[in-house]
Design an enzyme around this catalytic site. Structure first.
Site, short mmCIF file in Angstrom:
data_model
loop_
_atom_site.label_atom_id
_atom_site.label_comp_id
_atom_site.label_asym_id
_atom_site.label_seq_id
_atom_site.Cartn_x
_atom_site.Cartn_y
_atom_site.Cartn_z
N HIS A 41 1.07 -1.39 -0.21
CA HIS A 41 -0.17 -0.02 -0.04
C HIS A 41 0.75 1.53 0.05
O HIS A 41 0.91 2.20 -0.71
CB HIS A 41 -0.95 -0.18 1.01
CG HIS A 41 -1.60 1.17 1.50
ND1 HIS A 41 -1.80 2.36 2.27
CD2 HIS A 41 -2.46 1.11 0.68
CE1 HIS A 41 -2.69 3.20 2.44
NE2 HIS A 41 -2.96 2.77 1.05
N GLU A 44 2.32 2.01 -3.71
CA GLU A 44 0.85 2.15 -3.91
C GLU A 44 0.71 4.19 -3.80
O GLU A 44 1.32 5.18 -5.13
CB GLU A 44 -0.27 1.85 -4.21
CG GLU A 44 -1.63 2.28 -4.43
CD GLU A 44 -2.92 2.65 -3.87
OE1 GLU A 44 -3.02 3.59 -4.22
OE2 GLU A 44 -3.35 1.65 -2.77
N HIS A 45 0.81 4.18 -3.03
CA HIS A 45 0.82 5.78 -3.02
C HIS A 45 1.99 6.16 -2.92
O HIS A 45 2.63 7.63 -3.88
CB HIS A 45 1.27 6.08 -0.91
CG HIS A 45 -0.27 6.28 -0.67
ND1 HIS A 45 -0.76 7.63 0.71
CD2 HIS A 45 -0.80 4.95 -0.38
CE1 HIS A 45 -2.06 6.55 0.69
NE2 HIS A 45 -1.94 5.89 0.41
N GLU A 121 -4.31 8.01 7.18
CA GLU A 121 -5.60 7.24 6.86
C GLU A 121 -5.82 5.81 7.66
O GLU A 121 -6.72 5.34 7.61
CB GLU A 121 -5.16 6.43 5.60
CG GLU A 121 -6.01 5.93 4.49
CD GLU A 121 -5.69 5.11 3.62
OE1 GLU A 121 -4.43 5.43 2.65
OE2 GLU A 121 -6.16 4.33 2.69
#
Length: 825
Positions: A41, A44-45, A121
């Site tokens: 993840h 991905e950012h 998040e």
């Protein structure tokens, strides 16, 4: 060694001049190593943060500049970049997505920024009841397989993730042999294939290492998350099948038959009977056997009844399955697939998903055929997966429920009972400091530390000093900037506060940084530091606030009313002081205040959230146990309530009219009745609003309020109107209040106010900060923290129409003060 190029899939579709481009990287969170939890993840950012050829702005800016959309997501098995653009720009878009995927810069500055974004998040997800329950259920169902880990990682793993670990994950998995490219739109297939060959070099084929196999579960596992949220949720989760399993279509149909609408099995048994507001069920299929989930949102107090209904439904499931329900489920699944074919984005996603996970883009048609082929026999066979002996029961509720009762509701034998700890634990250190601890299954800890004082301990010559203390008190060896940096790095806040009756410190931090908050707070209390520059700045800000307030008629009216009702009492003075009192304050006066007020005897420290009682008490004893003293006695100045009227004209378009009466003290048994009266009067359906705004159209806002004090409270009613209506508004405001005091609320009004107050209190208690404040001030003002919420709510529930009527009537019999401020005529 065999080399492999990306798989390229093209859906030539002339439905619209639009193209969807998908890049599927066949690596999600299941591929992460021991030091890479959350890396998929995080990477991905970072794909959006610039490449060797393109800046951060160029990447998203190109797509969005042509009216397109670009996005990405990460799951257990994959990371996906996708964009939808006007068809003529498909080549440039494909270039950009490939560049993002294969050549990210991992700029250190951007990496640190994005780390904070991901931590935020994570914090946002921790405030989501459904997400919180789902995460903990998965962790409990999968003890060995990585499906039990949250894709996003944890706060601890994300904080510890190094640039080298992220780059290693990227090098290992962002390769041609793990890339699937899918394009849907009116372009030639051969042009797409050629473009991908130009952009992505082939790579040696990588063999996937074997994944751990989840062992068979031995008996029902029960997971509870009590006290974190007020909305109850229940979930039963089971091991399911993989995406390639031939029973996946039957399980999808079975889940739709079970829940999701009032017409489903659980919809009829739970929603239509008034036990639950919502039901759901789904099958999560991945490359390895995934998870089946059945759940509901019970109404308050209906958790056990819902569980009993769930258990009965699962036990009777084979007999409950019928052709009508099956045909309805098949129609829903097939129509959803049809709708996906309407857009290039839906078509591209469907095509790539089946190609990557099932090895064949044509598997979409195979799945549709499997859905159509499902019959009652295959449904009944699939129902064997819903075995309670192989389930995890997840319970999210305001209070912990006895596990034997949970198991009994599902008709599952109970294990040996455990001795439960009290929900709220209290200790008193040898120096008199009271400690209140509320362990909760949340990742944050909130603390409130308070002593009596604040404005109550001030005099006209020291008015505002509590506020100045709160803004200036610091820890030894930490300047304001250093303190702010430490708190920023820890992801928390810590500050002083100065209220009307109390003063102290407040902080919120991730649970693993609890010691940092205790250490800084201990330093502030035992060895306070008041930098001269900070004192000067704080004094200037309070002085500025005073002058700004002179332009606000509402503030002027409120101050004048308090002076009239409280006389020389400290609570009648401006919270932030006046220029004359502020001018006399300096470092020495703040140190003197600290010596007089900050003492362990009478002090309360309350912590709620991620606290371990034994360890926390040990740390508090070590850090605060050496404090001594009882603090200087406060001079008691008796409130002197007097009737009177004041007019404060200033050049404003509105006139503010404020009526006031002496109110109630903390602990007064009539407090709940007065609070209910205020609730009946307020709001868009309240007496004041309906009479003075809706019927007469005098004002935009009109309200009543009550504030309790240690020695005397204040009850007020306020309205802002055109200057020519000021005197009429004063009369109308009082008429409504006295009419309410004469007749009291209707039974319907009282019940609505009761529901609103109880619901608002429940919503407010979701956060640990609110809970810590209630526990701290409750103990400080003489309540038992162990029952503070139950006692208050019981008093609210027990209030009658007569009690509300009589209480507001008694208030209005006292001295009345009236203040007009603003534009007056």
């Amino acid at each position: 060694m065999t080399r492999q190029s990306p798989r390229v899939l093209v859906d030539h579709f002339e439905g619209a001049p639009v193209a969807a481009v998908y890049l599927w990287i066949d690596a999600g969170s299941v591929e992460e190593g021991p030091d890479q939890h959350g890396a998929a993840h995080f990477v991905e950012h970072m794909l959006f943060k610039g490449t060797e050829r393109r800046s951060l702005e160029e990447l998203a800016g190109f797509v969005e500049g042509m009216g397109g959309e670009i996005n990405a997501y990460t799951s257990y098995e994959r990371t996906v970049l996708h964009a939808t653009v006007p068809a003529e720009h498909w080549e440039q878009t494909l270039e950009i997505l490939v560049d993002m995927a294969l050549n990210p810069r991992f700029d250190p500055t951007e990496l640190e920024r994005e780390r904070e974004v991901i931590l935020e998040e994570i914090r946002g997800g921790q405030d989501d009841p459904m997400g919180t329950l789902a995460e903990e259920v998965a962790r409990t169902l999968f003890h060995v397989h990585p499906y039990g880990r949250p894709v996003i990682g944890s706060s601890e793993s994300v904080r510890g993730m190094t640039r080298e670990a992220l780059m290693a994950f990227h090098r290992e998995h962002y390769r041609a042999d793990q890339l699937v490219v899918g394009v849907s739109g009116p372009m030639a297939p051969e042009a797409v294939v050629k473009k991908v060959e130009e952009l992505v070099p082939s790579a040696p084929k990588r063999e996937r290492p074997p994944r751990p196999t989840e062992p068979r579960q031995q008996g029902l596992r029960v997971l509870q998350i009590p006290g974190r949220f007020e909305e109850p949720l229940l979930e039963l989760s089971f091991r399911g099948v993989s995406v390639e399993d031939t029973e996946s279509a039957a399980l999808d149909c079975l889940m739709l038959l079970l829940a999701g609408s009032p017409a489903s099995i659980l919809g009829e048994r739970l929603q239509l009977t008034g036990l639950a507001t919502e039901t759901w069920a789904w099958s999560e299929t991945e490359r390895d056997p995934g998870m089946l989930t059945v759940g509901c949102a019970p109404l308050e107090g209906q958790e056990l009844a819902c569980l009993q209904a769930l258990g009965q439904a699962l036990a009777e499931l084979p007999e409950l399955l019928g052709l009508a329900g099956l045909h309805r489920a098949q129609a829903q699944i097939l129509s959803e697939k049809v709708f996906l074919q309407e857009t290039v984005d839906g078509r591209a996603h469907d095509m790539v998903w089946y190609a990557a996970l099932r090895g064949d883009p044509g598997a979409a048609e195979l799945y549709r055929a499997q859905v159509q082929a499902v019959d009652l026999d295959s449904l009944r066979k699939a129902a064997r997966y819903l075995d309670l002996d192989q389930a995890v029961l997840g319970v999210l509720s305001p209070k912990e429920l006895p596990e034997p009762k949970l198991r009994a509701a599902l008709q599952v034998p109970a294990p040996p009972a455990r001795k439960a700890r009290p929900a709220i634990e209290q200790f008193t250190l040898s120096n008199g400091l009271r400690v209140v601890l509320e362990p909760r299954p949340v990742p944050l800890v909130a603390a409130r530390l308070a002593v009596l004082g604040g404005q109550l301990a001030e005099t006209p010559g020291t008015a505002g000093i509590s506020q100045l203390w709160a803004s200036c008190v610091g820890a030894p060896g930490l300047g304001p900037r250093e303190l702010a940096e430490r708190l920023d790095l820890a992801g928390g806040v810590l500050a002083g506060f100065g209220g009307r009756q109390s003063m102290g410190l407040r902080w919120e931090l991730p649970g693993e940084r609890m010691d940092l908050g205790l250490e800084i707070a201990s330093g502030m209390l035992t060895r306070p530091h008041f930098p001269a520059d900070e004192v000067k700045r704080g004094r200037a800000e309070l002085r500025h606030d005073w002058f700004v307030s002179q332009d606000d008629p509402g503030t002027l009216a409120e101050r004048a009313l308090r002076e009239q009702l409280l006389g020389p009492h400290p609570n009648a003075m401006p919270r932030g002081g006046k220029p004359a009192s502020l001018a006399r304050m300096g470092v020495s006066s703040l140190k003197r205040l600290h010596r007089q007020r900050i003492a362990p005897e009478g002090m309360v420290l309350a912590l709620s959230g991620a606290v371990d009682p034994e360890r926390t008490l040990e740390r508090v004893e070590a850090l605060f146990g050496r404090m001594s003293g009882a603090g200087a006695p406060m001079e008691s100045v008796k409130p002197l309530a007097q009737a009177g009227e004041r007019r404060i004209p200033i050049k404003r378009e509105q006139a503010h009219v404020l009526l006031g009466w002496p109110g109630l003290c903390h602990g007064d048994p009539k407090g709940p009745a007065l609070a209910l009266a205020v609730t009946c009067l307020n709001g868009q359906g309240g007496r004041l609003f309906m009479e003075l705004r809706e019927k007469r159209g005098w004002a935009y806002s009109v309200s009543a309020s009550t504030e309790q004090g240690l020695e005397l409270g204040v009850f007020t009613a306020h309205i802002a109107v055109a200057p020519e209506l000021a005197d009429k508004a004063r009369v109308g405001l009082e008429e409504v209040l006295r009419s309410f005091a004469q007749d009291g609320p209707t039974a319907e009004e009282l019940e609505k106010a009761r529901r609103g107050m109880l619901g608002g209190r429940a919503m407010g208690r979701q956060r640990s900060a609110s809970r810590a404040l209630d526990l701290c001030l409750g103990a400080l003002y003489g309540k038992d923290p162990a029952t503070v919420w139950e006692q208050d709510e019981a008093a609210i529930r027990a209030c009658t129409v007569a009690q509300v009527r009589d209480t507001i009537g008694e208030i209005l019999e006292g001295p009345q003060a009236v203040v007009f401020a603003g534009g007056l005529r």
